[in-house]
Design a protein around this motif. Structure first.
Motif, PDB file in Angstrom:
ATOM      1  N   VAL A  26       0.834  -1.204   0.000  1.00  0.00           N
ATOM      2  CA  VAL A  26       0.000   0.000   0.000  1.00  0.00           C
ATOM      3  C   VAL A  26       0.867   1.251   0.000  1.00  0.00           C
ATOM      4  O   VAL A  26       0.584   2.217  -0.729  1.00  0.00           O
ATOM      5  N   ALA A  27       1.940   1.251   0.798  1.00  0.00           N
ATOM      6  CA  ALA A  27       2.844   2.407   0.824  1.00  0.00           C
ATOM      7  C   ALA A  27       3.449   2.643  -0.558  1.00  0.00           C
ATOM      8  O   ALA A  27       3.547   3.794  -1.018  1.00  0.00           O
ATOM      9  N   ALA A  28       3.844   1.561  -1.236  1.00  0.00           N
ATOM     10  CA  ALA A  28       4.400   1.690  -2.584  1.00  0.00           C
ATOM     11  C   ALA A  28       3.356   2.236  -3.540  1.00  0.00           C
ATOM     12  O   ALA A  28       3.657   3.068  -4.407  1.00  0.00           O
ATOM     13  N   GLY A  29       2.123   1.782  -3.366  1.00  0.00           N
ATOM     14  CA  GLY A  29       1.048   2.279  -4.217  1.00  0.00           C
ATOM     15  C   GLY A  29       0.771   3.747  -3.991  1.00  0.00           C
ATOM     16  O   GLY A  29       0.572   4.518  -4.945  1.00  0.00           O
ATOM     17  N   ARG A  30       0.782   4.156  -2.738  1.00  0.00           N
ATOM     18  CA  ARG A  30       0.553   5.567  -2.435  1.00  0.00           C
ATOM     19  C   ARG A  30       1.654   6.438  -3.030  1.00  0.00           C
ATOM     20  O   ARG A  30       1.395   7.529  -3.537  1.00  0.00           O
ATOM     21  N   ALA A  31       2.891   5.963  -2.943  1.00  0.00           N
ATOM     22  CA  ALA A  31       4.022   6.743  -3.436  1.00  0.00           C
ATOM     23  C   ALA A  31       3.931   6.977  -4.936  1.00  0.00           C
ATOM     24  O   ALA A  31       4.438   7.983  -5.449  1.00  0.00           O
ATOM     25  N   GLY A  32       3.269   6.073  -5.659  1.00  0.00           N
ATOM     26  CA  GLY A  32       3.184   6.187  -7.107  1.00  0.00           C
ATOM     27  C   GLY A  32       1.995   6.969  -7.613  1.00  0.00           C
ATOM     28  O   GLY A  32       1.866   7.183  -8.822  1.00  0.00           O
ATOM     29  N   ARG A  48       4.706   7.880   4.265  1.00  0.00           N
ATOM     30  CA  ARG A  48       5.666   7.653   5.348  1.00  0.00           C
ATOM     31  C   ARG A  48       5.035   6.872   6.490  1.00  0.00           C
ATOM     32  O   ARG A  48       5.644   5.941   7.042  1.00  0.00           O
ATOM     33  N   ARG A  49       3.812   7.230   6.854  1.00  0.00           N
ATOM     34  CA  ARG A  49       3.154   6.546   7.971  1.00  0.00           C
ATOM     35  C   ARG A  49       2.891   5.079   7.644  1.00  0.00           C
ATOM     36  O   ARG A  49       3.097   4.197   8.483  1.00  0.00           O
ATOM     37  N   MET A  50       2.414   4.803   6.435  1.00  0.00           N
ATOM     38  CA  MET A  50       2.137   3.422   6.069  1.00  0.00           C
ATOM     39  C   MET A  50       3.428   2.612   5.991  1.00  0.00           C
ATOM     40  O   MET A  50       3.472   1.449   6.406  1.00  0.00           O
ATOM     41  N   LEU A  51       4.489   3.216   5.468  1.00  0.00           N
ATOM     42  CA  LEU A  51       5.774   2.526   5.404  1.00  0.00           C
ATOM     43  C   LEU A  51       6.303   2.253   6.813  1.00  0.00           C
ATOM     44  O   LEU A  51       6.882   1.188   7.070  1.00  0.00           O
ATOM     45  N   ALA A  52       6.084   3.190   7.732  1.00  0.00           N
ATOM     46  CA  ALA A  52       6.520   2.993   9.110  1.00  0.00           C
ATOM     47  C   ALA A  52       5.791   1.809   9.739  1.00  0.00           C
ATOM     48  O   ALA A  52       6.403   0.996  10.451  1.00  0.00           O
ATOM     49  N   VAL A  53       4.487   1.695   9.479  1.00  0.00           N
ATOM     50  CA  VAL A  53       3.725   0.554   9.987  1.00  0.00           C
ATOM     51  C   VAL A  53       4.304  -0.744   9.448  1.00  0.00           C
ATOM     52  O   VAL A  53       4.474  -1.724  10.182  1.00  0.00           O
TER      53      VAL A  53
END
Length: 201
Positions: free
Chosen positions: A163-169, A179-184
């Motif tokens: 999901v973090a990768a998807g958000r970044a794109g 950042r928050r999702m990647l931290a999780v």
């Protein structure tokens, strides 16, 4: 037909910090922390040792029953490398997917090609539509009671990483959300390794 009248439904007393407000001296942070830790221990360690086949289902639906939000509130302040902190993050992921399934599916779809290994670990059915994602997070939480807790943590971490990768794109992405999702993801993954090493409590 039974002559008994149906019993009125009462909301259970919630175990937030407000629960302790009437105790002389006010809220005892140590008491709140202890309550959070004991609840987490019971859910993870106690449930896994139970022979009751319904434990997994009851645990899954705790997030939807009265009072679980109160327990989650005291988990919120727990360290990421504790059982309580892990449960907080897992329940947050589930709550988000159930509240915004379309957005979750879109971000997961966007991140699949960016984090293919994590996608496989997360175990989402193809195609990953909203209902498939909800089923996946539910299955992850069932694992708390019926499976290997380290596996639960790694699957939750993999899902959050995709999901973090998807958000970044996405063009409309917000850096803090990524950042928050990647931290999780990183916190759950680290906790999974701690669980394998017998250090998670």
């Amino acid at each position: 037909m039974s002559s008994e009248q149906p019993r009125p439904h009462h909301r259970p007393m919630q175990m937030t910090s407000a629960f302790f407000d009437d105790v002389e001296g006010g809220v005892d942070p140590a008491l709140v922390t202890e309550a959070a830790d004991r609840a987490a221990q019971l859910l993870v360690r106690g449930a896994r040792e139970s022979d009751d086949e319904a434990v997994a289902e009851r645990l899954l639906h705790l997030a939807d029953t009265e009072g679980i939000e109160a327990v989650a509130e005291v988990w919120a302040g727990s360290p990421a490398d504790s059982l309580a902190g892990c449960l907080w993050r897992l329940y947050l992921l589930r709550a988000w997917v159930h509240a915004e399934p379309m957005r979750a599916a879109g971000e997961f779809e966007e991140g699949r090609t960016r984090a293919p290994v994590a996608r496989v670990v997360a175990g989402v059915a193809e195609p990953p539509g909203p209902e498939e994602l909800k089923a996946m997070v539910d299955e992850v939480l069932r694992g708390i009671a019926s499976g290997d807790f380290a596996d639960v943590l790694f699957r939750g971490a993999a899902f959050a990483r995709v999901v973090a990768a998807g958000r970044a794109g996405r063009a409309d992405s917000v850096h803090d959300d990524v950042r928050r999702m990647l931290a999780v993801a990183e916190q759950l993954e680290a906790a999974g390794h701690a669980e394998l090493a017998g250090r998670l409590a």
